[in-house]
Structure formats: C-alpha cells, structure tokens
Scaffold this active site. Structure first.
Site, mmCIF file in Angstrom:
data_model
loop_
_atom_site.group_PDB
_atom_site.id
_atom_site.type_symbol
_atom_site.label_atom_id
_atom_site.label_comp_id
_atom_site.label_asym_id
_atom_site.label_seq_id
_atom_site.Cartn_x
_atom_site.Cartn_y
_atom_site.Cartn_z
ATOM 1 N N GLY A 282 106.536 -21.779 7.404
ATOM 2 C CA GLY A 282 106.318 -23.016 6.637
ATOM 3 C C GLY A 282 107.496 -23.918 6.904
ATOM 4 C CG LEU A 283 109.097 -23.752 10.163
ATOM 5 C CD1 LEU A 283 109.174 -23.517 11.672
ATOM 6 C CD2 LEU A 283 110.399 -23.305 9.491
ATOM 7 C CB ALA A 284 106.796 -29.063 5.500
ATOM 8 C CB VAL B 77 103.252 -22.754 2.832
ATOM 9 C CG1 VAL B 77 103.640 -22.170 4.176
ATOM 10 C CG2 VAL B 77 102.759 -21.680 1.876
ATOM 11 C CB SER C 261 116.452 -26.957 -7.927
ATOM 12 O OG SER C 261 116.566 -28.331 -8.267
ATOM 13 N N GLY D 27 115.815 -30.411 -3.581
ATOM 14 C CA GLY D 27 115.083 -31.226 -2.620
ATOM 15 C C GLY D 27 115.491 -30.909 -1.195
ATOM 16 C CE LYS E 11 112.875 -26.222 -8.859
ATOM 17 N NZ LYS E 11 111.808 -26.612 -8.040
ATOM 18 C CG HIS F 21 115.865 -27.040 -12.701
ATOM 19 N ND1 HIS F 21 115.121 -27.956 -11.975
ATOM 20 C CD2 HIS F 21 117.164 -27.346 -12.454
ATOM 21 C CE1 HIS F 21 115.945 -28.770 -11.338
ATOM 22 N NE2 HIS F 21 117.190 -28.417 -11.604
ATOM 23 C CG ASN F 22 111.289 -28.559 -11.569
ATOM 24 O OD1 ASN F 22 112.391 -28.095 -11.308
ATOM 25 N ND2 ASN F 22 110.408 -28.843 -10.639
ATOM 26 C CD GLU G 135 113.852 -32.695 -11.688
ATOM 27 O OE1 GLU G 135 114.262 -31.599 -11.244
ATOM 28 O OE2 GLU G 135 112.976 -33.357 -11.110
ATOM 29 C CE LYS H 1 105.459 -33.542 -4.690
ATOM 30 N NZ LYS H 1 106.441 -33.015 -3.726
ATOM 31 N NE ARG I 148 108.336 -37.933 -14.941
ATOM 32 C CZ ARG I 148 108.842 -37.255 -13.913
ATOM 33 N NH1 ARG I 148 108.049 -36.871 -12.926
ATOM 34 N NH2 ARG I 148 110.106 -36.956 -13.875
ATOM 35 C CG HIS J 249 93.476 -20.741 -43.199
ATOM 36 N ND1 HIS J 249 92.681 -19.930 -42.422
ATOM 37 C CD2 HIS J 249 92.979 -22.001 -43.045
ATOM 38 C CE1 HIS J 249 91.751 -20.657 -41.815
ATOM 39 N NE2 HIS J 249 91.909 -21.913 -42.183
#
Ligand code: NBP
Length: 477
Positions: free
Chosen positions: A9-11, A74, A128, A130, A183, A186-187, A190, A261, A288, A453
């Site tokens: 996975g080499l993007a 990937v 993390s 980027g 992670k 973390h996001n 963020e 995302k 957002r 209840h």
C-alpha cells in the site's frame, strides 16, 4: 538480501512510512496492488536506502526475513480485509501483520482474533501525523500482542517522532484493538481542539473586531504560553495567509463547510455505546455537520439575532485575554472527556491502557502534539487511578483561575449571537460535574411516573416506585 520490514500500500502514507524505515537503515520490501507505484517509489527515492521492489504477493513475502513484519497501508475497510486475505495464506506462524490504516477498532479486534487462530500476530496500529509525520516521525499507537511489540517495538521507536525530552512517541498501547481505539480517541480530541480554536477565532473576529492577521498574531502569542501546540501554530499560519488570486485573507475565500473522514464520528458513536459523556467532541462533530448543511443554512439566514456590538480597542485586548482562558479551560475539559473514553474502552475490553503513556506518545509527531500533554502525563504518573483529569489538583486550580473569564466569554458569545457549542458544552460539563444536585432526580421522578421505571433514594438503600395513579404511596420493589 532480505528485508526486515515490508510495506504494502504505497499511496502517500505507505510510501512515506517505507522511506522512513529505509532512512533509518532498514531494508524495506515494497508492494502495491498497482505495481507502477512500487516502481515510482524506487525510481524517485531509491537512493534513500535499501528497497526490494516486488510485483507479486509471493515475491514480496519471500523478501521478508522471519518472523516476517508486513505493514499494510491501504484504504481502511474492505481493502484491508482484501489485502489480509491475499497475504495471510502466504505467512507462517509467528509472522506479524501490522495494519497502519485508520481501522475501526472493532474490525481490528475481529482481524486479530481470526489471525491469532492461524498463529499470526495482527498489530492494529494507529499512526498520526499525516504524510509529513509518516516520513519524518509519526506518533505510533500499536495494539496487538506483547510478543509482537518485543519484535516490532525497537523499529517503531526508531522511526517515530521524538518528544522534546528525546523519548520515542510510541508505546505498546494494549492488546488487540487498543491501538486503533486510542488513535480514534486522538482524532476525536483533535476535532474538539480544532473546534475550540475555531470558536476562539470567531469570537476574536466578531466580538473583538480583529482582522485575520491580527488574530494570527494573537495566536502566535498564545503559542508561546501554555497553549503551545502544533494546531495553534498552524492556525496562525493559515490566518496570516493571503489569497494570491484575490488579495483577500485566505480564510475569507474558503467555503465554510467542514468535511470529515469519520474517526471523530466513531469517537462519539463509541462513547454513546460506552456511556461516556464526550459532549465537547460531539459538539465538534456536529459543528462540522451543521456547517455542511448548505441548504439548511441558506434557508435560515433570515432568522433574528441580537444587535451586533463590536468592542473598543482596550476592551478588545482584555477580551482576547479572556478568550485565551476560555480556550484553555475548554481544552482541559475535552481532554478530560477523551481520556475518560479511553479509560472506559480499556475497562470494557480489558486492555489495561496506561493513560499517562498515551499522553506521552502524543507529545510529538501527531496532530494534537502540545506542551500541555506533559502535564497530563504528570497527572497520571502522580495518581495512576485518577478518576478524571479534573480531579488533578493543578488542572482544577487552573480552571478555578480561568472560570470567571470562561463564563464571561460564553456569556458574550450568547448575547452577541456567536455560536460557541464547544466552549458552552465544556462549561456545562464542568458545571454538571461540580453541581451538588442535578435535575436527574426530577428525570427519575418523571420516568417513574410514566413508566414505573423506579428510583433510588438519597436516604436509604433499595429500589422504589410511587403509585402515581393512585394514592401516591411509595412501595419498595
Ligand atoms: P488511501 O487511503 O488513499 O489508500 C490508497 C491505497 O490503498 C493504495 O495503495 C491502493 O492501491 C490501496 N488499495 C485500495 Br484503495 N483498495 C485496495 C485493494 N482492494 N487491495 C489492495 N490495495 C488496495 O491511502 P493513504 O492516504 O496513504 O492512507 C493509507 C491509510 O493510512 C488509510 O487507512 C488512511 O486512513 C490512513 N491514514 C492516513 C493519513 C493521511 O494523512 N492521509 C493519516 C493517518 C492514517 P492502488 O495504488 O493499487 O490503488
């Protein structure tokens, strides 16, 4: 010659991670579904270190020394399963598959369990920072078995970011999905950090009347104090940038619809499942979402608001100081909530996550890196069983000193009609925690009224129900 590690996975992320390993002296096997990417990497960066390019899965696996360490970078989701399905049959007992993508921790738990049955270590790893971080040193959050960390840890420590004290920004977070869970949190944090900074900016603009360039300078000043962080630093850069085409501030020509995302959304979804109040992170995700509803916003422009009143020069400067206090106090609350979620996940899944270490590995490489994280590590080191960051005396003292200004800022936002869901949610959370009594007692009464209840009493043990439709006697159930 054999490779100590392989990357498939080499993007952008995979390519930079592979180069990072190579630059640190490891021989790196390379593979990508589309071989052109593999060859492009070797052509462009082949002189940075030792690479072994492989077109087929078989050749890729054959290039790896045993136990094999195979990194998958990937697109998260089905592609990750497809790649595992392709490679797992070629691996042997003791080999390691490291998934560095942004996987959902539940997928990681499933994959880890399936591969463990085949004797393969599956190491779900949060990364993390980027593209830039992947190349020059990311913050790395590996889960998986202790055994796999013993083999992999030293390599990850080498390629990771280093904190100011030189410590590598990587630790074995915990078993199976712990790394990807952390992670995710973390996001989420963020998102909250970014939202709070956005609110501070909007207040400085609309209430204090500062220009983007002036606000950039204010953020630069803040960046020299306790708010010192990557996000504050880049905020100043973005705010001082001028659009070349129009000569206007860049921030004024960008469409104000924020995208996402999904990891922030996951943080909130999982918090709901675990019953953890992460209101600040939730407001950031919703903010957002609101911004993206263009039609809804367009059809609401006519709604009434207060008469705007911009502050005078001296007032503006004093207001900016108060905004710094509000931002800092709100930031403490959003970290409190994020760490609560990690603690809850750790408890639910038996991960035994060291919260102080998590804060420590976020000090470098990642998006939320900040001086402030040292303080969180310190708080958990002093008191590993700290029930909440707000229970730490130093943080509590700082909020005590900030709270009047924090309240003034939220009040100003409300009277001026500037939306500050992050600041307000953080303050409401703080006030909820410190409240002597909450209206939850009334909620319990209502629930007992309409649905029998039941409720508990403050003065004695037991579960009770009042016969609301009858003579209102109380029965113990
Ligand atoms: P992308 O998320 O854009 O994924 C592209 C890579 O996935 C390419 O190598 C592509 O191969 C491969 N791929 C796909 Br798509 N489907 C595949 C399949 N069915 N079988 C095999 N390979 C497949 O790459 P990225 O932006 O480098 O991110 C990689 C991972 O790192 C993601 O999980 C991402 O969430 C995570 N991450 C990204 C960042 C960031 O800042 N971008 C930060 C932290 C984590 P191809 O070349 O043949 O199409």
């Amino acid at each position: 010659n054999t490779a100590q590690i392989g990357v498939t996975g080499l993007a952008v992320m995979g390519r930079n991670l592979a180069r990072n390993f190579a630059r640190n002296g490891y021989t790196v096997a390379l593979h990508n579904r589309t071989a052109a990417r593999t060859h492009a990497l070797v052509e462009q960066f082949g002189d940075e270190g030792d690479f072994i390019a492989a077109e087929s899965a078989e050749n890729f696996v054959a290039a790896l020394e045993r136990p094999r360490r195979l990194v998958i970078m990937v697109k998260a989701g089905d592609p990750t399963d497809a790649v595992i399905k392709e490679f797992a049959p070629l691996l042997e007992e003791g080999d390691m598959i490291i998934d560095g993508g942004n996987a959902h921790f539940a997928d990681t738990r499933r994959r880890e369990k399936e591969l463990r049955e085949q004797g393969i270590h599956f190491v779900g790893t949060g990364i993390s920072g980027g593209e830039e971080g992947a190349l020059n040193g990311p913050s790395i959050m590996p889960g998986g078995s202790k055994e796999s960390y013993a083999s992999l840890g030293p390599m990850l420590e080498k390629i990771s970011a280093k904190a100011k004290d030189g410590a590598p920004c990587v630790t074995h977070v915990g078993p199976d999905g712990a790394g990807h869970f952390v992670k995710m949190a973390h996001n989420g944090i963020e998102y909250a950090d970014m939202q709070l900074i956005g609110e501070a900016y909007q207040l400085l603009r609309d209430v204090a009347g500062y220009s983007p360039t002036q606000i950039a300078d204010i953020f630069r000043t803040w960046n020299e104090g306790r708010l010192d962080s990557y996000l504050i630093d880049i905020t100043a850069e973005v705010l001082s940038h001028v659009d070349a085409a129009t000569g206007k501030p860049f921030v004024d020509v960008v469409l104000d619809q924020a995208e996402q995302k999904g990891t922030g959304r996951w943080t909130v979804q999982i918090a709901l499942d675990l019953g953890v109040p992460v209101s600040g992170i939730a407001e950031a995700v919703f903010a957002r979402s609101v911004s993206g509803h263009a039609d809804l916003r367009e059809s609401s422009r006519h709604l009434a608001g207060p008469t705007a009143r911009t502050l005078g020069k001296d007032e503006a400067a004093a207001f900016a100081d108060r905004v710094e206090q509000a931002l800092y106090a709100s930031k403490i609350v959003s970290y409190t909530q994020g760490f609560h979620e990690i603690a809850a996940g750790s408890e639910e899944y038996g991960w035994n996550v060291d919260l102080g270490k998590v804060a420590a590995i976020w000090r470098g490489g990642c998006i939320i890196r900040a001086a402030f994280l040292d303080r969180i590590t310190g708080a958990y080191e002093a008191q590993p069983q700290l029930p909440s960051l707000l229970a730490d005396k130093d943080f509590a003292d700082e909020i005590a000193a900030a709270q009047d200004d924090w309240r003034d800022v939220v009040a100003a936002a409300v009277t001026q009609g500037v939306p500050t869901p992050g600041f307000a949610a953080a303050l409401a959370y703080y006030d909820s925690l410190r409240a002597e009594r909450l209206p939850a007692a009334l909620t319990q009464g209502q629930r007992d009224y309409f649905g029998a209840h039941t409720y508990h009493r403050t003065d004695r043990e037991g579960t009770f129900h009042t016969l609301w439709g009858g003579d209102k006697t109380e029965i113990e159930s």
